[in-house]
Design a protein around this motif. Structure first.
Motif, PDB file in Angstrom:
ATOM      1  N   VAL A  78      14.687-150.613 -56.740  1.00 20.11           N
ATOM      2  CA  VAL A  78      14.061-150.671 -56.865  1.00 20.11           C
ATOM      3  C   VAL A  78      12.654-150.434 -55.907  1.00 20.11           C
ATOM      4  O   VAL A  78      13.290-152.283 -54.692  1.00 20.11           O
ATOM      5  N   LEU A  79      12.449-149.440 -55.192  1.00 19.77           N
ATOM      6  CA  LEU A  79      11.100-149.903 -54.249  1.00 19.77           C
ATOM      7  C   LEU A  79       9.131-149.972 -54.144  1.00 19.77           C
ATOM      8  O   LEU A  79       9.232-149.369 -55.563  1.00 19.77           O
ATOM      9  N   SER A  80       9.328-151.410 -53.882  1.00 20.88           N
ATOM     10  CA  SER A  80       7.911-151.981 -54.668  1.00 20.88           C
ATOM     11  C   SER A  80       6.962-151.838 -53.444  1.00 20.88           C
ATOM     12  O   SER A  80       7.353-152.162 -51.959  1.00 20.88           O
ATOM     13  N   VAL A  81       5.449-151.241 -53.803  1.00 20.43           N
ATOM     14  CA  VAL A  81       4.961-150.864 -52.651  1.00 20.43           C
ATOM     15  C   VAL A  81       3.408-151.348 -53.130  1.00 20.43           C
ATOM     16  O   VAL A  81       3.426-151.769 -54.111  1.00 20.43           O
ATOM     17  N   PRO A  82       1.905-151.732 -51.807  1.00 22.91           N
ATOM     18  CA  PRO A  82       1.294-151.930 -52.446  1.00 22.91           C
ATOM     19  C   PRO A  82       0.278-151.042 -53.706  1.00 22.91           C
ATOM     20  O   PRO A  82       0.567-149.700 -53.546  1.00 22.91           O
ATOM     21  N   GLU A  83      -0.634-151.022 -54.820  1.00 25.27           N
ATOM     22  CA  GLU A  83      -0.948-150.538 -55.276  1.00 25.27           C
ATOM     23  C   GLU A  83      -1.436-148.991 -55.465  1.00 25.27           C
ATOM     24  O   GLU A  83      -1.205-147.910 -55.503  1.00 25.27           O
ATOM     25  N   ASP A  84      -2.260-149.345 -54.405  1.00 24.26           N
ATOM     26  CA  ASP A  84      -3.227-148.508 -53.789  1.00 24.26           C
ATOM     27  C   ASP A  84      -2.341-147.277 -53.836  1.00 24.26           C
ATOM     28  O   ASP A  84      -2.820-146.197 -53.548  1.00 24.26           O
ATOM     29  N   LEU A  85      -1.316-147.655 -52.180  1.00 28.43           N
ATOM     30  CA  LEU A  85      -0.674-146.530 -52.221  1.00 28.43           C
ATOM     31  C   LEU A  85       0.028-146.338 -53.202  1.00 28.43           C
ATOM     32  O   LEU A  85       1.019-144.976 -52.696  1.00 28.43           O
ATOM     33  N   GLY A  86       1.251-147.113 -53.934  1.00 28.52           N
ATOM     34  CA  GLY A  86       1.841-146.882 -55.172  1.00 28.52           C
ATOM     35  C   GLY A  86       1.209-145.596 -55.852  1.00 28.52           C
ATOM     36  O   GLY A  86       1.835-143.957 -56.428  1.00 28.52           O
ATOM     37  N   VAL A  87      -0.525-145.873 -56.309  1.00 24.97           N
ATOM     38  CA  VAL A  87      -0.676-144.945 -56.927  1.00 24.97           C
ATOM     39  C   VAL A  87      -1.026-143.647 -57.206  1.00 24.97           C
ATOM     40  O   VAL A  87      -0.739-142.792 -57.512  1.00 24.97           O
ATOM     41  N   LEU A  88      -1.363-143.771 -55.734  1.00 28.29           N
ATOM     42  CA  LEU A  88      -1.583-141.879 -54.668  1.00 28.29           C
ATOM     43  C   LEU A  88      -0.178-141.663 -54.514  1.00 28.29           C
ATOM     44  O   LEU A  88       0.150-140.487 -54.767  1.00 28.29           O
ATOM     45  N   ALA A  89       0.606-142.314 -54.089  1.00 24.41           N
ATOM     46  CA  ALA A  89       1.996-141.535 -54.557  1.00 24.41           C
ATOM     47  C   ALA A  89       2.809-141.288 -55.402  1.00 24.41           C
ATOM     48  O   ALA A  89       3.126-140.052 -55.843  1.00 24.41           O
ATOM     49  N   LEU A  90       2.729-141.879 -56.766  1.00 21.45           N
ATOM     50  CA  LEU A  90       2.848-141.395 -57.550  1.00 21.45           C
ATOM     51  C   LEU A  90       2.304-139.795 -58.247  1.00 21.45           C
ATOM     52  O   LEU A  90       2.920-139.674 -59.183  1.00 21.45           O
TER      53      LEU A  90
END
Length: 173
Positions: A43-55
């Motif tokens: 599992v790769l966990s990232v900050p929400e603002d970064l993760g939502v844009l990456a998703l």
């Protein structure tokens, strides 16, 4: 229970030390179970603002996406990747959970407290391709940097940004 949901539950529960206990925990008050990383996935966990844009970038790829879990309390987004004992993800706010790590997760068809699936497991074992996630994170960082630059206050007077970067033509003579 639909077949896809049942398959997803079986796949997810298979990572638990005791899959039957895992399924019971999903029906308990907390609605979460603790699952081992490193065997079926990392599992790769990232900050929400970064993760939502990456998703957002990853969902534009025609391949089936892997599971993505969001934690509202810690404001993080977690991508499920194939197990890789050699993986080294480096970056500010990046957390990588592999063999020997554990995560809390709700059942695939529900949210539990602060945890919810942005992309629930589908039961097929589909996971994100690490190179695609890396590219999506780079694109997301670029978007965040561009947004940050347009929101800077005026360096002269400190007035809030208007939403667009100043242009050389906009300066008084």
């Amino acid at each position: 229970m639909r077949t896809g949901t049942k398959q997803a539950m079986e796949w997810l529960a298979a990572a638990a030390t005791d899959p039957r206990a895992c399924k019971r925990q999903w029906h308990d008050e907390s609605g979460t179970a603790v699952l081992a990383c490193g065997r079926l996935w990392d599992v790769l966990s990232v900050p929400e603002d970064l993760g939502v844009l990456a998703l957002d970038a990853l969902l534009r790829i025609p391949e089936a996406p892997g599971p993505v879990l969001a934690d509202a309390a810690s404001r993080r987004v977690a991508f499920f990747l194939p197990p890789d004992p050699e993986s080294r993800w480096i970056g500010s706010g990046i957390r990588y959970a592999g063999k020997g790590s554990w995560i809390a997760a709700p059942a695939p068809h529900q949210a539990a407290g602060r945890l919810r699936w942005l992309v629930p497991p589908d039961g097929t074992g589909a996971l994100f391709v690490p190179a695609a996630v890396e590219l999506a994170l780079h694109l997301a960082l670029g978007r965040l940097a561009a947004q940050s630059e347009t929101k800077r206050p005026c360096p002269t007077c400190g007035a809030p940004a208007t939403g667009s970067a100043p242009h050389a033509d906009d300066r008084p003579d």
